[in-house]
Design an enzyme around this catalytic site. Structure first.
Site, short mmCIF file in Angstrom:
data_model
loop_
_atom_site.label_atom_id
_atom_site.label_comp_id
_atom_site.label_asym_id
_atom_site.label_seq_id
_atom_site.Cartn_x
_atom_site.Cartn_y
_atom_site.Cartn_z
CG ASP A 315 11.97 52.81 31.55
OD1 ASP A 315 11.89 52.02 32.50
OD2 ASP A 315 12.15 52.45 30.38
CG ASP A 513 12.33 53.37 25.62
OD1 ASP A 513 12.11 52.97 26.78
OD2 ASP A 513 12.95 52.70 24.78
CG ASP A 517 8.39 53.30 29.86
OD1 ASP A 517 8.38 52.78 30.99
OD2 ASP A 517 9.38 53.28 29.11
#
Length: 776
Positions: A315, A513, A517
C-alpha cells in the site's frame, strides 16, 4: 510429543520427571550389573523403560484417534522388542532417548519461545485510576476510554492513550525491539505494553485494555503457537514412508539372517526423533528470532508461507510513505522571502488542526522561528484560513480557495517550480495578494528504498504498489523505488482483484496499515501489517505484524522465515540421513541393539541442536548499531541545520542579481560553511565513517560519500576565493556568474550528499536516530 501438548508448563514437568525416572533406573541397573547382580539389573532396566513405553503408547493411540500415524510407533516397537528379546539395557537406553528427546525438546521450545513468553510475562495486571483527586487500583477490564490513569515507575502502560504530563521516558523494547528508552512530550500517543522507565506520569486512556495495542499483541502471540506448519505436516507424511521403509528393512534383515536382534537393531537406530522434533523446533526458533526483532508471526504455518513469497504488494499511504504531509519546498515573492513566508504562514496555521497546517507549524519550529499568535482567525472547512498576524491580513489555503477570495496567483506565479510538484500546494496571500506557495509532500519512508532493495536481494520476483491514491501522487513514489508496477485509484475491491491477478504467478504478501487494507491482508498468502501506527483491523487481519514502525522489517521477516525453513529441512535431512546409514549398518549386523541405541541418542541431540541455529542472528538484515563514540546521533542532529544551509545557498544564488548589497549575506554563508559544514565533515571522517564502514562490510562502502566531501570542500574553497574578488571595486559584476554557479553546485551536491549519507547509514540507526535523519 511435547511439541503438541497444549499445557507447556505441565509438559515440561512431566518430561523432566520421566527423564529423571529413566536415568535413575539406568544408573541403578549399571551399578547392579557391575556388582554381579545381572537379574536385578535387568529388572531395573525394565522398570525404567516400561513407563516410557506406556507414555509412548498413549501418544500413539491419540495420534490414531486423530487420524494420524506417528513415527512414535517405531520407538514403542523398539522398547517392547528389546524387552521381549532380553535386551533390557537397550530398552532402557531407548527409553532414555525418548525421554531425553522430549526433555530437550521442551527446553528447546522454551528457549525459542523466550521472546514471546516475555510479552505475556510483562502484561499489565491492573491500573491506577485518578478520579475526583483520588487514586484507586482497578482491574484491567475496568478501564474505559477517557479514564485518567497514573503510571508509576517500572509499571507497564495498561491501555493506549495520550500523555497528560509534560514528559515521560518509556522502554518500548518489547514492542519495537529497540533497546534505548524513548522520551515523549505532552500529548504524545502512548501504546500499552511500554514500560515507564522514568518518573510517574498521568495519561488519558483512549481505549479499554482489551482493545489496546498490548492486548492485540498477546492475542497474536498466543495464536503464534497454536498452528501446525505445513512443514510439520510434511514431516508427518515423511514419517509414514519412513515407517514403511523401517519395517521392510528390519523384516529383510531378520529374514535373511534369521536373527531377530538384527531387526531390533534396525528399529532402535530408526527411532525418528529428528523427524519428530527438528521441523517444529526450527520453526518455533524462527518465530522467536523474529519476535526479538519486533516482528510477531502468527504461527509456524504463517512463517513457512512467508518463506515461499515470490511477490510483494505495498500500500502507499502509511506504508511506503509516513502518511503525514511534510513541507517539501517553499516558493515566495523575493520581496517577502522564504523564511518570512514560512513564519507568517505557520503563525496563521497554528489556529488549525488540518494536517497541512500541522506540517507548516512543525517545519517553522524546526527552523527555530518564534511564531506570533494569530488574531481574528476564520476557518473555512475544506478551504483554508484567514486572519491577522502582526497586523498583516493573511489568507492560507488551496489555490481554489484563494481564487474564490479574489486573491488567486497571477500570471502563472511560480509555475516553473510548481509544475513538477507531486504533492499538494498550499498558498499564502499577504494583504490580498498571493505571495508564497508551500509544496507539501508525503514523501517516502526513509527505509523504503532499502526495504525494496533487500526484497530484490532475497529473490522476490515482483514488487508493486496498489493504492487508492490518485496516479499523480503515486507515480513519483513508484518511480523512486523502481517498482515493477503501480496501480492507482483502487478501492478495497479493486485491491482484491489486483491481488488475485498476482496470486496466479505465485505466493503473494500484502503490506499495509489501514482499515481499507484489512480485506487484502486477510486474502493474501501472507498479510504483513504495520502495527506500530497502523490500525487494529490491519494488525488483526495480518499474518505478520511489524511492531517497530520500520518498513525494512518486512524484508527482514522474509529473510528470517527462509532461514528457519532452510534450517528445519537441513536438520531433518541431517538426522534422517545419519539414521538411514545407521539402519543399513544395523541390518548387516555391524551394530548391536545397545550400540545402535547409543548412536541414535547422539544423532537426536545433533539434529535438535542444529535446528536451534534458527534462533541465532543470520543474514536477515539486522546490522549492529554503532557505538556512542562514533557520534552518529550528533551528526544526525546536525543534518537539519545543513538542510537549512543548502536552502540558503540556493536562495542566495537565485537573488544574486541584487548586486553588492548582497555581499553581507554571502559573507555570512561563507562563515556558515566554515563553521558548520566543514567541521561536520571532519568529525564524520575521524570517527563515524571508519566504524560505519567496518559494520557495513564490503570494499570501501563509504567511498562515494568521502568523494563528495572532497568535492564539497573544493567548492567551499572556490566560494571563499571568489568572495574577496566580488568585494573589490567593480568586481561583483565580473564574478557574479561564477558565484552563482558555485552556489547552485554547492546546494545540489550538499542536498544529494545528505540524502545519500542518510540512506547509507540508515541500517545502523534506531528509531530515534531515524527520526532525526528525516528531512524536516
Amino acid at each position: 510429543m511435547c511439541i503438541e501438548t497444549p499445557n507447556w508448563d505441565r509438559c515440561v514437568n512431566s518430561a523432566r520427571l520421566l527423564l529423571a525416572w529413566v536415568l535413575a533406573g539406568l544408573v541403578a541397573g549399571i551399578v547392579l550389573q557391575l556388582s554381579g547382580n545381572t537379574a536385578y539389573a535387568t529388572i531395573a532396566w525394565a522398570a525404567a523403560s516400561l513407563p516410557v513405553a506406556l507414555h509412548v503408547a498413549i501418544g500413539v493411540v491419540r495420534s490414531l484417534l486423530g487420524g494420524r500415524l506417528g513415527v512414535d510407533v517405531i520407538a514403542l516397537f523398539s522398547i517392547l522388542g528389546a524387552l521381549a528379546l532380553d535386551e533390557a539395557a537397550a530398552a532402557a537406553v531407548i527409553a532414555l532417548m525418548v525421554a531425553g528427546g522430549e526433555a530437550l525438546e521442551s527446553w528447546a521450545e522454551g528457549r525459542a519461545q523466550g521472546a514471546l513468553t516475555d510479552l505475556l510475562a510483562r502484561a499489565p495486571r491492573g491500573a491506577a485510576r485518578i478520579h475526583n483527586g483520588e487514586i484507586s487500583d482497578i482491574p484491567l477490564d475496568a478501564i474505559t476510554p477517557g479514564d485518567l490513569l497514573l503510571v508509576r515507575p517500572g509499571e507497564t502502560i495498561p491501555a493506549d492513550g495520550t500523555l497528560e504530563d509534560a514528559g515521560a521516558t518509556l522502554d518500548e523494547s518489547m514492542l519495537t525491539g529497540e533497546p534505548l528508552p524513548v522520551s515523549l512530550a505532552q500529548g504524545a500517543r502512548l501504546r500499552s505494553g511500554a514500560v515507564n522507565a522514568g518518573g510517574a506520569f498521568r495519561m488519558q486512556a483512549s481505549a479499554g485494555a482489551a482493545g489496546s495495542t498490548y492486548a492485540a499483541i498477546i492475542r497474536l502471540t498466543q495464536a503464534a503457537s497454536q498452528s501446525r506448519a505445513p512443514l510439520v505436516r510434511l514431516a508427518d507424511q515423511w514419517a509414514i514412508a519412513f515407517i514403511i521403509l523401517t519395517c521392510c528393512l528390519a523384516g529383510a534383515a531378520w529374514l535373511i539372517s534369521g536373527d531377530p536382534r538384527r531387526a531390533l537393531a534396525v528399529l532402535v537406530v530408526a527411532t525418528p526423533c529428528p523427524l519428530i522434533l527438528a521441523a517444529p523446533i526450527a520453526l518455533v526458533a524462527g518465530i522467536g528470532r523474529a519476535a526479538r526483532r519486533g516482528i510477531v508471526v502468527k504461527g509456524g504455518a504463517a512463517l513457512e508461507r512467508l518463506a515461499r513469497i515470490r511477490t510483494v504488494i505495498f500500500d502507499k499511504t502509511g506504508t511506503l510513505t509516513p502518511g503525514r504531509p511534510r513541507l517539501a519546498g517553499i516558493e515566495a515573492d523575493p520581496a517577502l522571502g522564504r523564511d518570512a513566508a514560512l513564519r507568517l504562514g505557520a503563525a496563521l496555521a497554528q489556529a488549525s488542526t488540518h494536517p497541512v497546517s500541522v506540517a507548516l507549524v512543525a517545519a517553522a519550529r524546526a527552523r527555530g522561528f518564534d511564531l506570533p499568535v494569530p488574531e481574528s482567525v476564520e476557518e473555512t472547512p475544506g478551504g483554508g484560513l484567514s486572519g491577522l498576524v502582526e497586523g498583516k491580513a493573511l489568507t492560507l489555503g488551496s489555490e481554489g480557495f484563494l481564487i474564490g477570495q479574489g486573491m488567486g496567483p497571477e500570471n502563472g506565479l511560480f509555475a516553473a517550480a510548481l509544475v513538477s510538484a507531486a504533492g499538494s500546494v498550499g498558498w499564502l496571500a499577504v494583504e490580498g495578494r498571493a505571495a508564497a506557495a508551500f509544496i507539501m509532500a508525503d514523501g517516502l519512508r526513509e527505509e523504503a528504498p532499502r526495504a525494496v532493495r533487500a526484497l530484490r536481494q532475497l529473490g522476490v520476483a515482483r514488487i508493486l504498489m496498489v493504492t487508492g491514491d490518485r496516479a499523480a501522487a503515486a507515480t513519483p513514489i513508484a518511480a523512486a523505488l523502481r517498482l515493477d508496477a503501480m496501480l492507482a485509484d483502487r478501492d478495497p475491491e479493486g485491491k482484491l482483484i489486483a491481488l488475485k491477478a498476482e496470486a496466479a504467478n505465485g505466493p503473494v504478501a500484502m503490506v499495509g496499515d489501514g482499515v481499507n487494507d484489512a480485506p487484502v491482508l486477510a486474502a493474501a498468502d501472507v498479510g504483513i501489517a504495520m502495527g506500530a501506527h497502523g490500525t487494529a483491523a490491519a494488525a488483526e487481519a495480518g499474518d505478520v505484524v511489524l511492531l517497530a514502525d520500520r518498513l525494512d522489517r518486512a524484508a527482514e521477516a522474509i529473510a528470517i522465515a527462509r532461514r528457519a525453513r532452510r534450517i528445519a529441512l537441513q536438520a531433518i535431512l541431517l538426522g534422517m540421513g545419519l539414521s538411514l546409514i545407521a539402519m543399513v549398518a544395523a541390518a548387516f549386523g555391524w551394530l548391536s541393539p545397545l550400540a545402535g541405541a547409543l548412536l541414535q541418542e547422539a544423532i537426536d541431540v545433533a539434529a535438535i541442536l542444529y535446528a536451534l541455529r534458527a534462533l541465532l542472528p543470520g543474514n536477515d538484515g539486522a546490522v549492529a548499531r554503532l557505538s556512542g563514540e562514533a557520534g552518529l546521533s550528533e551528526r544526525v542532529a546536525e543534518h537539519a541545520g545543513l538542510r537549512d544551509l543548502a536552502e540558503a545557498l540556493r536562495g542566495a544564488g537565485e537573488t544574486l542579481h541584487e548586486g553588492p548589497a548582497q555581499l553581507a549575506e554571502l559573507r555570512a554563508l561563507e562563515r556558515r560553511l566554515r563553521e558548520e559544514l566543514l567541521p561536520h565533515q571532519a568529525a564524520e571522517e575521524s570517527a563515524l565513517y571508519p566504524e560505519a564502514a567496518a559494520r557495513l562490510g564490503g570494499q570501501d562502502p563509504l567511498g562515494v560519500l568521502l568523494r563528495m566531501h572532497t568535492e564539497i570542500e573544493g567548492l567551499a574553497d572556490r566560494f571563499s576565493t571568489l568572495l574577496p574578488l566580488a568585494e573589490a571595486p567593480g568586481g561583483f559584476a565580473e564574478v557574479a556568474p561564477a558565484l552563482r554557479r558555485t552556489l547552485f553546485a554547492l546546494e545540489a551536491l550538499l542536498a544529494l550528499h545528505l540524502t545519500a549519507e542518510e540512506e547509507a547509514l540508515a541500517g545502523l540507526t534506531g528509531p530515534e536516530d531515524a527520526a532525526a535523519h528525516s528531512p524536516r
